[in-house]
Enzyme design. Structure first.
Site, PDB file in Angstrom:
ATOM      1  CD  GLU A 168      40.243  45.936  38.832  1.00  0.00           C
ATOM      2  OE1 GLU A 168      39.711  45.219  39.711  1.00  0.00           O
ATOM      3  OE2 GLU A 168      40.184  45.675  37.615  1.00  0.00           O
ATOM      4  CD  GLU A 222      41.239  41.517  38.282  1.00  0.00           C
ATOM      5  OE1 GLU A 222      41.418  42.091  39.361  1.00  0.00           O
ATOM      6  OE2 GLU A 222      40.299  40.713  38.080  1.00  0.00           O
ATOM      7  NE  ARG A 272      41.427  49.909  35.502  1.00  0.00           N
ATOM      8  CZ  ARG A 272      40.896  48.733  35.795  1.00  0.00           C
ATOM      9  NH1 ARG A 272      39.746  48.667  36.462  1.00  0.00           N
ATOM     10  NH2 ARG A 272      41.492  47.611  35.437  1.00  0.00           N
TER      11      ARG A 272
END
Length: 349
Positions: free
Chosen positions: A262, A152, A62
């Site tokens: 994450e 996020e 990522r």
């Protein structure tokens, strides 16, 4: 006893079979290399980070993309270099658009410098930026497997226009971003992800997705994946059981693929700012603890309908080993870059 062993083996096999994406965020590696960091295996051999990751069972990396950072770190040129290295090592690429010139997270989602603020113009700019960036990857021979349209974004994206004070704007912006990916030259097309933090908090996930989908502009078919962050050191409510319940509800309600985008576990955390969740307190702060924790989270993801992946955040960031937490170290390498045994957990999940 034999029956127990067979059941245990079948459980492990199920986890391995279910998790299509076993990855890490390695965005900082070029920054680290420029600072003089080099990486060594557990046996002491110096190797490029991508080779160590691949040998440890990682199959996808990522990488965060910033629009116009002052120092150039994490811009498109940076990411194309990184992606070429990943491809050469046989690793898949997961592109994480922050849609900002710097960090994007629940408290920070600043519109890039020079971008418009009116929602219609901003949505058009977002579409074209995403389209162009994806076409740059395609022109470089890179076919990302996952593209996240925002990072996020539980509080929204592209503040103030796309804050949660206006879910209609969020829906319009995400629809534009998704179609920037879909209309690009990328072939095959990547999976499109929406990524929120606090993956363990079902009420937050439920409220957000219900609100943004009710707005009408964002269609359920615009995206394929729901990604979550799951950090155990920011809230005692972040139990493994809460994560399991939340991800199960998400998968059942919307039918999307589920990814823990994450996650971290410390090797050292002398004075945590928050109490650790009750069902994780028995796990030690060590490389062995990282292995135990990752296996437990992977088991949760694999047990969820359409649970497809897990990504450890920045395991090799030697100059930032606390990774933003109150713990001294959450990396899977010790200073100044030696691999810990925990990195090999990707071979077992």
């Amino acid at each position: 006893m034999l029956k127990f062993l067979l059941l245990a083996l079948s459980s492990l096999t199920a986890v391995q079979a279910a998790l299509k994406y076993k990855g890490v965020d390695w965005s900082s590696v070029i920054v680290e290399e420029k600072a003089g960091i080099s990486y060594t295996t557990t046996s002491g051999n110096t190797e490029p980070l991508e080779k160590i990751l691949a040998e440890s069972g990682v199959n996808t990396v990522r990488q965060r993309v910033w629009v116009n950072p002052r120092d150039g770190n994490y811009n498109m040129d940076y990411n194309l270099k990184l992606a070429r290295r990943a491809k050469a090592a046989g690793l898949g690429v997961y592109v994480n658009f922050h849609y900002s010139d710097t960090w994007a997270d629940p408290g920070h989602q600043a519109i890039p410098s020079g971008w418009p603020t009116g929602v219609d113009d901003l949505a058009w700019k977002l579409y074209n930026y995403t389209l162009d960036a994806c076409n740059q990857f395609a022109a470089a021979g890179i076919s990302p497997t996952i593209v996240s349209i925002g990072n996020e974004i539980r509080a929204g994206l592209l503040f103030p226009t796309g804050s949660t004070s206006n879910y209609n704007n969020i829906a319009q912006l995400l629809h534009s971003a998704a179609w920037g990916v879909k209309d690009s030259n990328l072939s095959p097309k990547p999976r499109i992800m929406i990524h929120l933090d606090n993956g363990w908090n079902w009420s937050q996930q439920k409220s957000w997705y219900e609100s943004v989908l009710k707005a009408g502009t964002l269609e359920a078919s615009d995206f394929d994946m729901m990604g979550v962050s799951y950090y155990p050191f920011y809230n005692s409510g972040a139990t493994l059981s809460s994560l399991k319940s939340s991800l199960t509800n998400m998968a059942n309600q919307w039918g999307k693929e589920i990814v823990v985008a994450e996650v971290n576990w410390p090797t050292s955390c002398k004075s945590p700012a928050y109490s650790f969740p009750s069902d994780l307190k028995s796990i030690p702060f060590s490389a062995d603890g990282q292995i135990t924790f990752m296996k437990k989270v992977a088991e949760v993801v694999a047990g969820v309908k359409n649970g497809v992946g897990i990504f450890y955040w920045e395991p090799a960031w030697m100059n930032n080993q606390g990774l933003g937490s109150s713990c001294e170290s959450n990396t899977m390498f010790t200073w100044p870059g030696k691999e810990l045994s925990s990195l090999d957990v990707f071979q077992a999940i």
